[in-house]
Design a protein around this motif. Structure first.
Motif, PDB file in Angstrom:
ATOM      1  N   MET A 249       0.848  -1.177   0.000  1.00 58.09           N
ATOM      2  CA  MET A 249       0.000   0.000   0.000  1.00 58.09           C
ATOM      3  C   MET A 249       0.892   1.238   0.000  1.00 58.09           C
ATOM      4  O   MET A 249       1.840   1.332   0.756  1.00 58.09           O
ATOM      5  CB  MET A 249      -0.889  -0.073   1.252  1.00 58.09           C
ATOM      6  CG  MET A 249      -1.438   1.219   1.725  1.00 58.09           C
ATOM      7  SD  MET A 249      -2.400   1.139   3.264  1.00 58.09           S
ATOM      8  CE  MET A 249      -2.458  -0.544   3.736  1.00 58.09           C
ATOM      9  N   THR A 250       0.557   2.166  -0.868  1.00 52.50           N
ATOM     10  CA  THR A 250       1.354   3.397  -0.956  1.00 52.50           C
ATOM     11  C   THR A 250       0.910   4.393   0.113  1.00 52.50           C
ATOM     12  O   THR A 250      -0.198   4.297   0.659  1.00 52.50           O
ATOM     13  CB  THR A 250       1.190   4.057  -2.334  1.00 52.50           C
ATOM     14  OG1 THR A 250      -0.162   4.497  -2.474  1.00 52.50           O
ATOM     15  CG2 THR A 250       1.554   3.112  -3.466  1.00 52.50           C
ATOM     16  N   ASN A 251       1.782   5.347   0.373  1.00 52.36           N
ATOM     17  CA  ASN A 251       1.423   6.415   1.315  1.00 52.36           C
ATOM     18  C   ASN A 251       0.196   7.164   0.819  1.00 52.36           C
ATOM     19  O   ASN A 251      -0.695   7.497   1.606  1.00 52.36           O
ATOM     20  CB  ASN A 251       2.583   7.391   1.488  1.00 52.36           C
ATOM     21  CG  ASN A 251       3.735   6.806   2.267  1.00 52.36           C
ATOM     22  OD1 ASN A 251       3.621   5.740   2.866  1.00 52.36           O
ATOM     23  ND2 ASN A 251       4.848   7.504   2.259  1.00 52.36           N
ATOM     24  N   GLN A 252       0.143   7.425  -0.491  1.00 52.33           N
ATOM     25  CA  GLN A 252      -0.996   8.155  -1.056  1.00 52.33           C
ATOM     26  C   GLN A 252      -2.293   7.372  -0.877  1.00 52.33           C
ATOM     27  O   GLN A 252      -3.328   7.947  -0.548  1.00 52.33           O
ATOM     28  CB  GLN A 252      -0.759   8.476  -2.534  1.00 52.33           C
ATOM     29  CG  GLN A 252      -1.831   9.365  -3.137  1.00 52.33           C
ATOM     30  CD  GLN A 252      -1.933  10.734  -2.472  1.00 52.33           C
ATOM     31  OE1 GLN A 252      -0.955  11.289  -2.019  1.00 52.33           O
ATOM     32  NE2 GLN A 252      -3.144  11.264  -2.420  1.00 52.33           N
ATOM     33  N   ALA A 253      -2.234   6.061  -1.051  1.00 53.78           N
ATOM     34  CA  ALA A 253      -3.430   5.231  -0.879  1.00 53.78           C
ATOM     35  C   ALA A 253      -3.915   5.298   0.569  1.00 53.78           C
ATOM     36  O   ALA A 253      -5.121   5.368   0.827  1.00 53.78           O
ATOM     37  CB  ALA A 253      -3.137   3.788  -1.273  1.00 53.78           C
ATOM     38  N   LEU A 254      -2.985   5.293   1.510  1.00 50.14           N
ATOM     39  CA  LEU A 254      -3.367   5.382   2.920  1.00 50.14           C
ATOM     40  C   LEU A 254      -3.956   6.754   3.240  1.00 50.14           C
ATOM     41  O   LEU A 254      -4.963   6.857   3.946  1.00 50.14           O
ATOM     42  CB  LEU A 254      -2.172   5.083   3.826  1.00 50.14           C
ATOM     43  CG  LEU A 254      -2.475   5.092   5.329  1.00 50.14           C
ATOM     44  CD1 LEU A 254      -3.570   4.093   5.673  1.00 50.14           C
ATOM     45  CD2 LEU A 254      -1.221   4.799   6.127  1.00 50.14           C
ATOM     46  N   LEU A 255      -3.354   7.813   2.692  1.00 45.86           N
ATOM     47  CA  LEU A 255      -3.896   9.161   2.923  1.00 45.86           C
ATOM     48  C   LEU A 255      -5.304   9.287   2.358  1.00 45.86           C
ATOM     49  O   LEU A 255      -6.185   9.884   2.986  1.00 45.86           O
ATOM     50  CB  LEU A 255      -2.987  10.213   2.286  1.00 45.86           C
ATOM     51  CG  LEU A 255      -1.648  10.457   2.958  1.00 45.86           C
ATOM     52  CD1 LEU A 255      -0.824  11.433   2.132  1.00 45.86           C
ATOM     53  CD2 LEU A 255      -1.833  10.972   4.368  1.00 45.86           C
TER      54      LEU A 255
ATOM     55  N   ILE B 149      -6.713   5.084  11.888  1.00 48.95           N
ATOM     56  CA  ILE B 149      -5.608   4.581  11.059  1.00 48.95           C
ATOM     57  C   ILE B 149      -5.871   3.136  10.649  1.00 48.95           C
ATOM     58  O   ILE B 149      -5.712   2.764   9.484  1.00 48.95           O
ATOM     59  CB  ILE B 149      -4.251   4.685  11.801  1.00 48.95           C
ATOM     60  CG1 ILE B 149      -3.936   6.135  12.151  1.00 48.95           C
ATOM     61  CG2 ILE B 149      -3.136   4.029  10.994  1.00 48.95           C
ATOM     62  CD1 ILE B 149      -3.577   7.013  10.993  1.00 48.95           C
ATOM     63  N   LYS B 150      -6.300   2.308  11.596  1.00 46.96           N
ATOM     64  CA  LYS B 150      -6.582   0.896  11.312  1.00 46.96           C
ATOM     65  C   LYS B 150      -7.697   0.774  10.283  1.00 46.96           C
ATOM     66  O   LYS B 150      -7.601  -0.012   9.328  1.00 46.96           O
ATOM     67  CB  LYS B 150      -6.944   0.161  12.604  1.00 46.96           C
ATOM     68  CG  LYS B 150      -7.346  -1.291  12.400  1.00 46.96           C
ATOM     69  CD  LYS B 150      -6.162  -2.136  11.963  1.00 46.96           C
ATOM     70  CE  LYS B 150      -6.560  -3.604  11.930  1.00 46.96           C
ATOM     71  NZ  LYS B 150      -6.295  -4.231  10.647  1.00 46.96           N
ATOM     72  N   ALA B 151      -8.767   1.548  10.457  1.00 44.54           N
ATOM     73  CA  ALA B 151      -9.879   1.510   9.500  1.00 44.54           C
ATOM     74  C   ALA B 151      -9.413   1.970   8.123  1.00 44.54           C
ATOM     75  O   ALA B 151      -9.819   1.405   7.100  1.00 44.54           O
ATOM     76  CB  ALA B 151     -11.035   2.374  10.004  1.00 44.54           C
ATOM     77  N   ALA B 152      -8.548   2.975   8.082  1.00 45.25           N
ATOM     78  CA  ALA B 152      -8.012   3.456   6.806  1.00 45.25           C
ATOM     79  C   ALA B 152      -7.129   2.390   6.164  1.00 45.25           C
ATOM     80  O   ALA B 152      -7.194   2.183   4.942  1.00 45.25           O
ATOM     81  CB  ALA B 152      -7.224   4.748   7.015  1.00 45.25           C
ATOM     82  N   GLU B 153      -6.322   1.704   6.955  1.00 47.06           N
ATOM     83  CA  GLU B 153      -5.480   0.627   6.416  1.00 47.06           C
ATOM     84  C   GLU B 153      -6.351  -0.476   5.818  1.00 47.06           C
ATOM     85  O   GLU B 153      -6.071  -0.970   4.731  1.00 47.06           O
ATOM     86  CB  GLU B 153      -4.573   0.049   7.502  1.00 47.06           C
ATOM     87  CG  GLU B 153      -3.441   0.961   7.900  1.00 47.06           C
ATOM     88  CD  GLU B 153      -2.638   0.432   9.085  1.00 47.06           C
ATOM     89  OE1 GLU B 153      -1.454   0.797   9.173  1.00 47.06           O
ATOM     90  OE2 GLU B 153      -3.182  -0.332   9.914  1.00 47.06           O
ATOM     91  N   ASP B 154      -7.411  -0.845   6.537  1.00 44.83           N
ATOM     92  CA  ASP B 154      -8.322  -1.880   6.044  1.00 44.83           C
ATOM     93  C   ASP B 154      -9.006  -1.426   4.763  1.00 44.83           C
ATOM     94  O   ASP B 154      -9.126  -2.187   3.812  1.00 44.83           O
ATOM     95  CB  ASP B 154      -9.374  -2.222   7.104  1.00 44.83           C
ATOM     96  CG  ASP B 154      -8.788  -2.918   8.324  1.00 44.83           C
ATOM     97  OD1 ASP B 154      -7.625  -3.384   8.259  1.00 44.83           O
ATOM     98  OD2 ASP B 154      -9.490  -2.995   9.349  1.00 44.83           O
ATOM     99  N   ARG B 155      -9.430  -0.173   4.742  1.00 45.53           N
ATOM    100  CA  ARG B 155     -10.110   0.390   3.566  1.00 45.53           C
ATOM    101  C   ARG B 155      -9.155   0.389   2.363  1.00 45.53           C
ATOM    102  O   ARG B 155      -9.543   0.012   1.260  1.00 45.53           O
ATOM    103  CB  ARG B 155     -10.561   1.807   3.904  1.00 45.53           C
ATOM    104  CG  ARG B 155     -11.363   2.503   2.848  1.00 45.53           C
ATOM    105  CD  ARG B 155     -11.683   3.926   3.275  1.00 45.53           C
ATOM    106  NE  ARG B 155     -12.680   4.007   4.317  1.00 45.53           N
ATOM    107  CZ  ARG B 155     -13.970   4.306   4.106  1.00 45.53           C
ATOM    108  NH1 ARG B 155     -14.394   4.544   2.889  1.00 45.53           N
ATOM    109  NH2 ARG B 155     -14.807   4.367   5.094  1.00 45.53           N
ATOM    110  N   ALA B 156      -7.914   0.795   2.574  1.00 45.83           N
ATOM    111  CA  ALA B 156      -6.931   0.857   1.485  1.00 45.83           C
ATOM    112  C   ALA B 156      -6.585  -0.544   0.974  1.00 45.83           C
ATOM    113  O   ALA B 156      -6.369  -0.736  -0.223  1.00 45.83           O
ATOM    114  CB  ALA B 156      -5.684   1.592   1.939  1.00 45.83           C
ATOM    115  N   ALA B 157      -6.530  -1.506   1.869  1.00 45.01           N
ATOM    116  CA  ALA B 157      -6.175  -2.877   1.486  1.00 45.01           C
ATOM    117  C   ALA B 157      -7.249  -3.522   0.625  1.00 45.01           C
ATOM    118  O   ALA B 157      -6.956  -4.396  -0.186  1.00 45.01           O
ATOM    119  CB  ALA B 157      -5.923  -3.719   2.738  1.00 45.01           C
TER     120      ALA B 157
END
Length: 79
Positions: free
Chosen positions: A1-7, A69-77
């Protein structure tokens, strides 16, 4: 996952939680004591927010920053 995807995922997560609380960007900004443009820029992933601003926003949404942050990581994944 890229930084941009996480943002981008973090911005979407904040927007989704804000809408669940029936808050406008200005309303969230007021609660979090940040500039309304800050909320807009974070939601659109057009800025890298400072940790203190993210902490204030998370608190205003009734969540821990780690939850956002965790929800964003899950969303990006999943996208």
């Amino acid at each position: 996952m890229t930084n941009q995807a996480l943002l981008e995922a973090l911005g979407k997560e904040i927007r989704a939680r804000r809408k669940l609380k029936k808050l406008t960007q200005a309303g969230l900004a007021l609660r979090a004591n940040v500039h309304p443009n800050t909320v807009s820029l974070i939601e659109r992933a057009e800025t890298v927010a400072r940790v203190d601003a993210l902490l204030d926003i998370a608190n205003a949404l009734g969540a821990a920053l780690s939850q956002l942050i965790k929800a964003a990581e899950d969303r990006a994944a999943h996208h």
